[in-house]
Design a protein around this motif. Sequence first.
Motif, PDB file in Angstrom:
ATOM      1  N   TRP A  51      28.490  38.008  40.742  1.00  0.00           N
ATOM      2  CA  TRP A  51      29.117  38.800  39.680  1.00  0.00           C
ATOM      3  C   TRP A  51      30.365  39.514  40.200  1.00  0.00           C
ATOM      4  CZ3 TRP A  51      29.904  39.143  34.889  1.00  0.00           C
ATOM      5  CH2 TRP A  51      30.134  40.340  34.223  1.00  0.00           C
ATOM      6  N   LEU A  52      30.279  40.037  41.399  1.00  0.00           N
ATOM      7  CA  LEU A  52      31.415  40.743  41.995  1.00  0.00           C
ATOM      8  C   LEU A  52      32.579  39.783  42.243  1.00  0.00           C
ATOM      9  CD1 LEU A  52      32.236  43.548  43.064  1.00  0.00           C
ATOM     10  CD2 LEU A  52      31.387  42.864  45.304  1.00  0.00           C
ATOM     11  N   LYS A  53      32.270  38.583  42.688  1.00  0.00           N
ATOM     12  CA  LYS A  53      33.320  37.590  42.936  1.00  0.00           C
ATOM     13  C   LYS A  53      34.033  37.223  41.642  1.00  0.00           C
ATOM     14  CE  LYS A  53      34.096  33.010  44.921  1.00  0.00           C
ATOM     15  NZ  LYS A  53      33.453  31.825  45.563  1.00  0.00           N
ATOM     16  N   THR A  57      38.007  37.884  40.637  1.00  0.00           N
ATOM     17  CA  THR A  57      38.875  36.776  40.226  1.00  0.00           C
ATOM     18  C   THR A  57      39.599  37.112  38.930  1.00  0.00           C
ATOM     19  OG1 THR A  57      37.444  35.143  41.301  1.00  0.00           O
ATOM     20  CG2 THR A  57      38.952  34.348  39.591  1.00  0.00           C
ATOM     21  N   TRP A  58      38.834  37.550  37.915  1.00  0.00           N
ATOM     22  CA  TRP A  58      39.443  37.893  36.629  1.00  0.00           C
ATOM     23  C   TRP A  58      40.406  39.068  36.767  1.00  0.00           C
ATOM     24  CZ3 TRP A  58      39.527  35.266  32.174  1.00  0.00           C
ATOM     25  CH2 TRP A  58      38.611  34.236  32.014  1.00  0.00           C
ATOM     26  N   HIS A  59      40.059  39.989  37.655  1.00  0.00           N
ATOM     27  CA  HIS A  59      40.898  41.185  37.825  1.00  0.00           C
ATOM     28  C   HIS A  59      42.252  40.819  38.424  1.00  0.00           C
ATOM     29  CE1 HIS A  59      41.437  45.503  37.952  1.00  0.00           C
ATOM     30  NE2 HIS A  59      41.772  45.455  39.218  1.00  0.00           N
ATOM     31  N   TRP A  60      42.249  40.020  39.496  1.00  0.00           N
ATOM     32  CA  TRP A  60      43.541  39.731  40.129  1.00  0.00           C
ATOM     33  C   TRP A  60      44.360  38.740  39.308  1.00  0.00           C
ATOM     34  CZ3 TRP A  60      45.609  35.155  41.482  1.00  0.00           C
ATOM     35  CH2 TRP A  60      44.762  34.066  41.776  1.00  0.00           C
ATOM     36  N   ILE A  65      49.213  38.015  35.975  1.00  0.00           N
ATOM     37  CA  ILE A  65      49.847  37.593  34.725  1.00  0.00           C
ATOM     38  C   ILE A  65      50.640  38.724  34.099  1.00  0.00           C
ATOM     39  CG2 ILE A  65      49.359  36.903  32.340  1.00  0.00           C
ATOM     40  CD1 ILE A  65      47.053  35.226  33.422  1.00  0.00           C
ATOM     41  N   SER A  66      50.091  39.928  34.148  1.00  0.00           N
ATOM     42  CA  SER A  66      50.702  41.045  33.423  1.00  0.00           C
ATOM     43  C   SER A  66      51.569  41.938  34.302  1.00  0.00           C
ATOM     44  CB  SER A  66      49.604  41.896  32.774  1.00  0.00           C
ATOM     45  OG  SER A  66      48.705  42.416  33.749  1.00  0.00           O
ATOM     46  N   LEU A  67      51.717  41.617  35.592  1.00  0.00           N
ATOM     47  CA  LEU A  67      52.378  42.521  36.522  1.00  0.00           C
ATOM     48  C   LEU A  67      53.818  42.836  36.111  1.00  0.00           C
ATOM     49  CD1 LEU A  67      52.321  44.088  39.199  1.00  0.00           C
ATOM     50  CD2 LEU A  67      53.050  41.988  40.346  1.00  0.00           C
ATOM     51  N   ALA A  68      54.646  41.793  35.917  1.00  0.00           N
ATOM     52  CA  ALA A  68      56.062  42.014  35.612  1.00  0.00           C
ATOM     53  C   ALA A  68      56.232  42.756  34.293  1.00  0.00           C
ATOM     54  CB  ALA A  68      56.804  40.682  35.582  1.00  0.00           C
ATOM     55  N   LEU A 210      39.274  46.269  31.720  1.00  0.00           N
ATOM     56  CA  LEU A 210      37.815  46.176  31.636  1.00  0.00           C
ATOM     57  C   LEU A 210      37.210  45.690  32.950  1.00  0.00           C
ATOM     58  CD1 LEU A 210      37.254  44.749  28.035  1.00  0.00           C
ATOM     59  CD2 LEU A 210      37.028  47.109  28.836  1.00  0.00           C
ATOM     60  N   THR A 211      37.835  44.699  33.584  1.00  0.00           N
ATOM     61  CA  THR A 211      37.306  44.248  34.876  1.00  0.00           C
ATOM     62  C   THR A 211      37.450  45.342  35.929  1.00  0.00           C
ATOM     63  OG1 THR A 211      39.447  43.189  35.326  1.00  0.00           O
ATOM     64  CG2 THR A 211      37.693  41.802  34.446  1.00  0.00           C
TER      65      THR A 211
END
Length: 246
Positions: A51-53, A57-60, A65-68, A210-211
């Motif tokens: 679950w942590l993995k 993955t979803w978090h990074w 995707i949304s960084l810029a 959420l993640t």
Amino acid sequence: MEAADALADTASRGSHDRRPAGDGGHGAPQPARTRPAAPPKRKNKKARAIWLKQLHTWHWVSAAISLAAMFLFSVTGITLNHAASIAAEPVVTRSEGRLPADLLAALPAPGDATVPLPAEVASAVAKAVPLDPAGRAADWTGDDEVYVAMPGPGRDAWVSIDRATGAVSAEVTDRGWISYLNDLHKGRNTGDAWFWFIDLFAVACVVFTLTGLLLLQLHAKHRPMTWPLVLLSLIAPVLLAILFIH
């Protein structure tokens, strides 16, 4: 003689007591021992690791995707908040031209419609002035002119066609790059492509948030300040809105 007999009897009993390895004492081999089942704690640790993995993955991925765009929206949030104190001198550019006489007949009669200019008229206007009105809704309500508004992020623009003479007038008001970025933040006059980009960016930010919250929950046991800080992030804006926004 008696001592010899006793010695022989003891040796005989000793030979009968010797059994092969694995003999349970009854002459038959014992069944192999089975390994005990893994304790529930070990299973819980394995599930937590999976679950942590997935969360990481979803978090990074959502962060990448949304960084810029997140950086852009954060900076423009500051510029919007201080828009009154940021000096910007609009630059107005006017231009004029003329439609060929034969194209005036292609203009629809005055009415309430907002259809774009005919393709050949729009092409001629783009050659006469540095604005292309193709595909833009036109105002056909005027008896003496056709008006096409062409606003964009950070600018206002319009084109006018005189029905009688074919004279074309155009004007562009450029309010600068900060205004341009602010309009991108607000989605003002940015078109459909940017409209959908903002929606997709917002979804990526929701996933990132959420993640992140779930990761905080998983690590909170070893970080005692986690939930007080999360609670502060919720209470602070609520109190500011209640106490200072009227």
